[in-house]
Scaffold this active site. Structure first.
Site, PDB file in Angstrom:
ATOM      1  N   THR A 218      -5.065   0.396  -9.631  1.00 58.68           N
ATOM      2  CA  THR A 218      -5.033   0.864  -8.112  1.00 58.68           C
ATOM      3  C   THR A 218      -5.761   2.294  -8.193  1.00 58.68           C
ATOM      4  O   THR A 218      -5.623   2.969  -9.194  1.00 58.68           O
ATOM      5  CB  THR A 218      -3.577   1.127  -7.627  1.00 58.68           C
ATOM      6  OG1 THR A 218      -3.066  -0.050  -7.435  1.00 58.68           O
ATOM      7  CG2 THR A 218      -3.459   1.934  -6.227  1.00 58.68           C
ATOM      8  N   ARG A 246       2.707 -11.217  -0.747  1.00 53.95           N
ATOM      9  CA  ARG A 246       3.366 -10.190  -1.476  1.00 53.95           C
ATOM     10  C   ARG A 246       2.614  -8.688  -1.028  1.00 53.95           C
ATOM     11  O   ARG A 246       1.474  -8.654  -1.185  1.00 53.95           O
ATOM     12  CB  ARG A 246       3.627 -10.294  -3.080  1.00 53.95           C
ATOM     13  CG  ARG A 246       4.061  -9.021  -3.853  1.00 53.95           C
ATOM     14  CD  ARG A 246       3.063  -8.123  -4.353  1.00 53.95           C
ATOM     15  NE  ARG A 246       3.799  -7.069  -5.000  1.00 53.95           N
ATOM     16  CZ  ARG A 246       3.430  -6.060  -5.672  1.00 53.95           C
ATOM     17  NH1 ARG A 246       1.678  -5.809  -5.201  1.00 53.95           N
ATOM     18  NH2 ARG A 246       3.594  -5.041  -6.262  1.00 53.95           N
ATOM     19  N   GLY A 248       2.749  -4.646  -2.128  1.00 50.84           N
ATOM     20  CA  GLY A 248       3.242  -3.586  -2.927  1.00 50.84           C
ATOM     21  C   GLY A 248       3.534  -2.283  -2.470  1.00 50.84           C
ATOM     22  O   GLY A 248       3.537  -2.246  -0.896  1.00 50.84           O
ATOM     23  N   ASP A 249       3.683  -1.141  -3.170  1.00 51.02           N
ATOM     24  CA  ASP A 249       3.842   0.089  -2.678  1.00 51.02           C
ATOM     25  C   ASP A 249       2.562   0.968  -1.851  1.00 51.02           C
ATOM     26  O   ASP A 249       2.658   1.733  -1.052  1.00 51.02           O
ATOM     27  CB  ASP A 249       4.511   0.784  -3.878  1.00 51.02           C
ATOM     28  CG  ASP A 249       3.222   1.114  -4.802  1.00 51.02           C
ATOM     29  OD1 ASP A 249       2.689   0.006  -5.164  1.00 51.02           O
ATOM     30  OD2 ASP A 249       3.242   2.295  -5.243  1.00 51.02           O
ATOM     31  N   THR A 269       0.438   4.777  -8.394  1.00 57.06           N
ATOM     32  CA  THR A 269       0.215   3.642  -8.978  1.00 57.06           C
ATOM     33  C   THR A 269       1.210   3.260  -9.956  1.00 57.06           C
ATOM     34  O   THR A 269       1.981   3.872 -10.727  1.00 57.06           O
ATOM     35  CB  THR A 269      -1.170   3.785  -9.815  1.00 57.06           C
ATOM     36  OG1 THR A 269      -1.799   2.692 -10.638  1.00 57.06           O
ATOM     37  CG2 THR A 269      -1.249   4.702 -10.834  1.00 57.06           C
ATOM     38  N   GLY A 270       1.374   1.932 -10.140  1.00 53.02           N
ATOM     39  CA  GLY A 270       2.500   1.112 -11.110  1.00 53.02           C
ATOM     40  C   GLY A 270       2.992  -0.078 -10.370  1.00 53.02           C
ATOM     41  O   GLY A 270       2.339  -0.771  -9.563  1.00 53.02           O
ATOM     42  N   GLY A 272       4.775  -1.918  -8.065  1.00 53.63           N
ATOM     43  CA  GLY A 272       4.933  -1.332  -6.793  1.00 53.63           C
ATOM     44  C   GLY A 272       6.309  -1.646  -6.270  1.00 53.63           C
ATOM     45  O   GLY A 272       7.032  -0.681  -5.479  1.00 53.63           O
TER      46      GLY A 272
END
Ligand code: ASP
Length: 352
Positions: A218, A246, A248-249, A269-270, A272
């Protein structure tokens, strides 16, 4: 007599110099305070180890990070807004196949690319976000358009694409997002998933160690402009092999992105799911607001303690209202860069 006037002259001169020096100092302080601007970016965190990285790749990542951040820095230096700086900086990374955003987005389980992005303005605390678009070249531009030209904060899928078209944003065929590297990693994950788990336990398969050990590519940017306005933005293709629409964050305000002129701006980033559950970006701002923590204290607590205890992996870049900056991650590496108002550039990949 002559020597007396010489001594007086020297004294006056040195007094004058001293006064000049201290008034210069004061002036410098005001100028610094008024003109302070800064920018910080990430290009994803994860299991990024020097031993697995070719020299060629390392140089390519570093050059692209430098190119991107310099675009934003020039905008800020010449009096542009943090919103413009964040958008243009992220667009450089969206257009590069190196990062999991825009052009280099990862593939879903169904071999499509579904893009998420969000943007927040720290002055008004207005925000825009988009989830699951398949044909918009610059999701960060769309997130900003949603903020500025719609009554909503978040749009998704088909509707978001229609809105992008109506607003005159660039629409691309889904094939624009195809890169061999990302397609191969989808195939690799799917093969592993099938042989290891079979199709029975899809949830367990999704949370396979493969994901834990993957690189999250990201991209994100936080900027402080000369007017003291903070803006933050994040753009992503999500996670390889994601399914069922799906999200994510990255497009969730408070999880992957947050900005407040009174505290800080954050882009994450990671993995999510954990960033959503931990409300990571907002938690950093809240700790500064309610507990009066410094940026460093807040980012350390949220990433190294709270996120880690939950089992999440990843990191953030953050910048506070005074232009202090923080890179914080609990993974082996994070593609990252920062530049302050003096033009000092930092570009790093691995943990020091
Ligand atoms: N945070 C993103 C997501 O979960 C992935 C990433 O950072 O690369 O969708």
């Amino acid at each position: 007599m002559k020597s007396l006037s010489f001594i007086v002259g020297v004294l006056l001169l040195s007094f004058g110099c001293h006064r000049e020096a201290s008034s210069n100092e004061a002036l410098e302080k005001t100028i610094q305070k008024e003109n302070k601007f800064a920018i910080i970016i990430h290009g994803g965190a994860g299991t990024i180890l020097k031993k697995n990285m070719s020299e060629e790749n390392e140089i390519a990542y570093k050059l692209k990070l430098e190119e991107a951040i310099k675009v934003g820095h020039t905008i800020l230096k010449t009096g542009g807004t943090s919103q413009e700086a964040v958008m243009r900086t992220i667009q450089v990374m969206e257009e590069s196949p190196l990062f999991n955003a825009g052009k280099g987005a990862v593939f879903t389980h169904d071999e499509t690319n579904e893009l998420d992005a969000s943007f927040m303005d720290g002055k008004t605390r207005n925000a825009g976000a988009v989830a699951g678009v398949k044909n918009v070249k610059s999701p960060i531009a769309l997130a900003i358009k949603i903020m500025t030209h719609s009554d909503h904060v978040m749009l998704s899928g088909e509707g978001a694409s229609r809105f992008a078209k109506e607003q005159g944003l660039e629409i691309v065929p889904p094939s624009y997002f195809y890169t061999e590297k990302r397609f191969k990693s989808l195939q690799r994950i799917q093969k592993k998933e099938k042989t290891k788990m079979g199709e029975k336990d899809l949830k367990a398969a999704f949370y396979d160690a493969e994901i834990k050990n993957s690189k999250f590519g990201t991209v994100g940017c936080v900027a402080l402009d000369k007017s003291g306005n903070i803006a933050a933005g994040t753009s992503t293709g999500g996670m390889t092999n994601k399914r069922w629409g799906r999200i994510g964050d990255a497009p969730i305000i408070g999880a992957g992105t947050y900005a407040n002129n009174l505290t800080c701006g954050v882009s994450a980033t990671g993995w999510g799911e954990y960033f959503i559950r931990g409300q990571v970006a907002y938690d950093i701002s809240a700790q500064m607001e309610y507990q009066h923590k410094s940026l460093k204290e807040a980012t350390t607590d949220v990433i190294q303690h709270k996120l880690t205890q939950l089992g999440g992996t990843g990191g953030v870049v953050a910048l506070d209202k005074d232009g202090n900056m923080s890179f914080e991650f609990n993974t082996a590496g994070m593609y990252r860069a920062s530049m302050n108002d003096q033009g000092t550039l930092i570009v790093k990949i691995y943990k020091e």
